[in-house]
Motif scaffolding. Structure first.
Motif, PDB file in Angstrom:
ATOM      1  N   HIS A  41       0.834  -1.205   0.000  1.00  0.00           N
ATOM      2  CA  HIS A  41       0.000   0.000   0.000  1.00  0.00           C
ATOM      3  C   HIS A  41       0.869   1.256   0.000  1.00  0.00           C
ATOM      4  O   HIS A  41       1.900   1.315   0.655  1.00  0.00           O
ATOM      5  N   ARG A  42       0.420   2.297  -0.730  1.00  0.00           N
ATOM      6  CA  ARG A  42       1.265   3.504  -0.867  1.00  0.00           C
ATOM      7  C   ARG A  42       1.493   4.185   0.478  1.00  0.00           C
ATOM      8  O   ARG A  42       2.559   4.780   0.709  1.00  0.00           O
ATOM      9  N   VAL A  43       0.499   4.107   1.397  1.00  0.00           N
ATOM     10  CA  VAL A  43       0.684   4.717   2.724  1.00  0.00           C
ATOM     11  C   VAL A  43       1.834   4.041   3.461  1.00  0.00           C
ATOM     12  O   VAL A  43       2.678   4.697   4.075  1.00  0.00           O
ATOM     13  N   ILE A  44       1.892   2.711   3.359  1.00  0.00           N
ATOM     14  CA  ILE A  44       2.966   1.968   4.031  1.00  0.00           C
ATOM     15  C   ILE A  44       4.311   2.307   3.393  1.00  0.00           C
ATOM     16  O   ILE A  44       5.332   2.399   4.083  1.00  0.00           O
ATOM     17  N   ASP A 103     -11.454   3.139   4.229  1.00  0.00           N
ATOM     18  CA  ASP A 103     -10.153   2.667   3.764  1.00  0.00           C
ATOM     19  C   ASP A 103      -9.535   1.788   4.867  1.00  0.00           C
ATOM     20  O   ASP A 103      -9.327   2.261   5.977  1.00  0.00           O
ATOM     21  N   PRO A 104      -9.223   0.513   4.573  1.00  0.00           N
ATOM     22  CA  PRO A 104      -8.702  -0.387   5.621  1.00  0.00           C
ATOM     23  C   PRO A 104      -7.398   0.102   6.259  1.00  0.00           C
ATOM     24  O   PRO A 104      -7.139  -0.172   7.425  1.00  0.00           O
ATOM     25  N   TYR A 107      -0.911  -4.011   9.409  1.00  0.00           N
ATOM     26  CA  TYR A 107      -1.107  -4.144   7.969  1.00  0.00           C
ATOM     27  C   TYR A 107      -0.476  -5.436   7.444  1.00  0.00           C
ATOM     28  O   TYR A 107      -1.106  -6.198   6.708  1.00  0.00           O
ATOM     29  N   LEU A 108       0.783  -5.664   7.850  1.00  0.00           N
ATOM     30  CA  LEU A 108       1.499  -6.854   7.364  1.00  0.00           C
ATOM     31  C   LEU A 108       0.850  -8.138   7.878  1.00  0.00           C
ATOM     32  O   LEU A 108       0.743  -9.123   7.140  1.00  0.00           O
TER      33      LEU A 108
END
Lengths: 242, 164
Positions: free
Chosen positions: A4-7, A78-79, A219-220
């Motif tokens: 994900h771009r945020v990560i 958004d998750p 997230y991971l």
């Protein structure tokens, strides 16, 4: 699989935030423990302020982020925002509990009691209970989407406790001292102000860094669970086909 | 470089800085803020400016406290010390009060010449608050960071995630 771009942004900037936190906390601890004078009335015990107040400020900042993030999640669904809210709730609970504990340690030599049902202390304890309630909802509800929605609603409703915490020392006659830094000015000696500001900035940066790490962790975990679930599904499907 | 190896290098640096800060603080407190008991002052006659902790003995406080000129006896557990104070008017100087007198010991006159008076420091509370405030955060951060590093390793190994 791309991430994900945020990560990806988190990965890029977390080193700077962590480095800034380490630098500010090192300087703040030096100033707080060695470079600042003892207080006229409290003596050396005043040094507890440099750990207690930044922890409390950061806990309140964390809850503000949680409430804002929860509203954002309910709007966008958004998750990754949900991951961030879940992470910020656990960290805020930790910072709130530590602020209460360090406050108790400060209270004993200054008020001669570990605990009193003062308005500031009580409203801060309520904040801890709200955060623990949020984390319980996230644990108990099995459906991930429902858990995220219920948690977000609880976080937004719980935001009402923040102005109560902030104004409690003005609305009620309490044992807790009034605000030292407010819109009316600064009522704290300049020698004591510098370590307080540096430690507050350092603690906020540390919270941000921990938030970046914990958001990645959640997230991971979710990504790996999803991938493992898909692999397991494919495995069962291939077994069924053969 | 290996994610896990970078993790251990980062934490090694953090631990080294933290250990340095602890040693520096302990040294500062030992050199500048160590206090003597009245018995130690009388028997060891330490040179230079020192800090003595004791209780102002009842009936010994004489002179003009409000003008910052007083004499009294500072009592420890098994010895007492005559003190001549000259300095700013002290807030805390009264009988039965446990306090810290800062000044020099005159071995020839057997009198402690105090220039300042402070309240008894509570280093135990300060140390306790910093340990309670910082150790859990450090442990939490260590555990989370290690877990994230392991997850990235797992993702790379299972080809779930390709680095840019």
């Amino acid at each position: 699989m791309t991430i994900h771009r945020v990560i990806r942004h988190v990965q890029r900037y977390q080193g700077w935030v962590g480095g800034g936190a380490a630098l500010c906390l090192t300087v703040g601890l030096y100033l707080g423990l060695l470079g600042s004078p003892p207080d006229y009335y409290q003596g050396e015990v005043v040094r507890i302020m440099y750990i207690h107040v930044p922890l409390a400020h950061t806990a309140l900042l964390g809850y503000t982020v949680l409430a804002g993030g929860s509203a954002w999640y309910l709007w966008k669904r958004d998750p990754i925002i949900d991951n961030m809210c879940h992470a910020v709730a656990a960290l805020s609970a930790c910072f709130t509990a530590l602020a209460l504990l360090t406050g108790m340690i400060w209270g004993k030599p200054t008020w001669d009691t570990w605990w009193t049902w003062d308005a500031r202390l009580t409203s801060f304890t309520v904040l801890l209970l709200i955060l623990l309630g949020y984390l319980m909802v996230r644990t108990v509800v099995d459906d991930l989407d429902k858990a995220a929605r219920y948690g977000a609603v609880l976080a937004i409703l719980g935001f009402v406790d923040l102005p109560i915490i902030h104004f409690s020392v003005e609305w009620w006659r309490t044992l807790h001292q009034p605000q030292s830094i407010s819109m009316r000015g600064v009522s704290i000696a300049s020698g004591l102000l510098a370590p307080l500001v540096v430690m507050s900035v350092g603690m906020s940066l540390l919270f941000s860094y921990m938030l970046m790490i914990r958001t990645q962790l959640l997230y991971l975990n979710r990504l790996l669970d999803a991938k493992k679930g898909r692999l397991l599904h494919q495995f069962h499907m291939s077994k069924a086909d053969s | 470089m290996n994610t896990l190896r970078m993790f251990y290098i980062r934490w090694g640096v953090v631990l080294a800085v933290a250990a340095g800060l602890v040693v520096l603080t302990a040294h500062h407190y030992r050199v500048h803020l160590a206090s003597f008991a009245p018995r130690e002052v009388a028997s060891e006659s330490p040179a230079g400016e020192i800090r003595v902790i004791g209780m102002v003995q009842s009936g010994t406080l004489t002179g003009d406290v409000s003008a910052g000129d007083a004499t009294f006896t500072l009592a420890g557990q098994d010895a007492s010390l005559p003190v001549a104070y000259q300095g700013p008017p002290p807030d805390n100087l009264r009988e039965f009060k446990t306090l810290v007198a800062i000044g020099t010991w005159s071995a020839s006159e057997r009198v402690f010449q105090a220039r300042d008076i402070g309240i008894v420091p509570n280093y135990g509370f300060v140390t306790g608050a910093y340990l309670v405030g910082l150790l859990p955060l450090a442990l939490l951060l260590f555990t989370m960071s290690r877990r994230v590093s392991l997850l990235y390793e797992e993702m790379k190994a299972s080809r779930l995630y390709q680095e840019d």
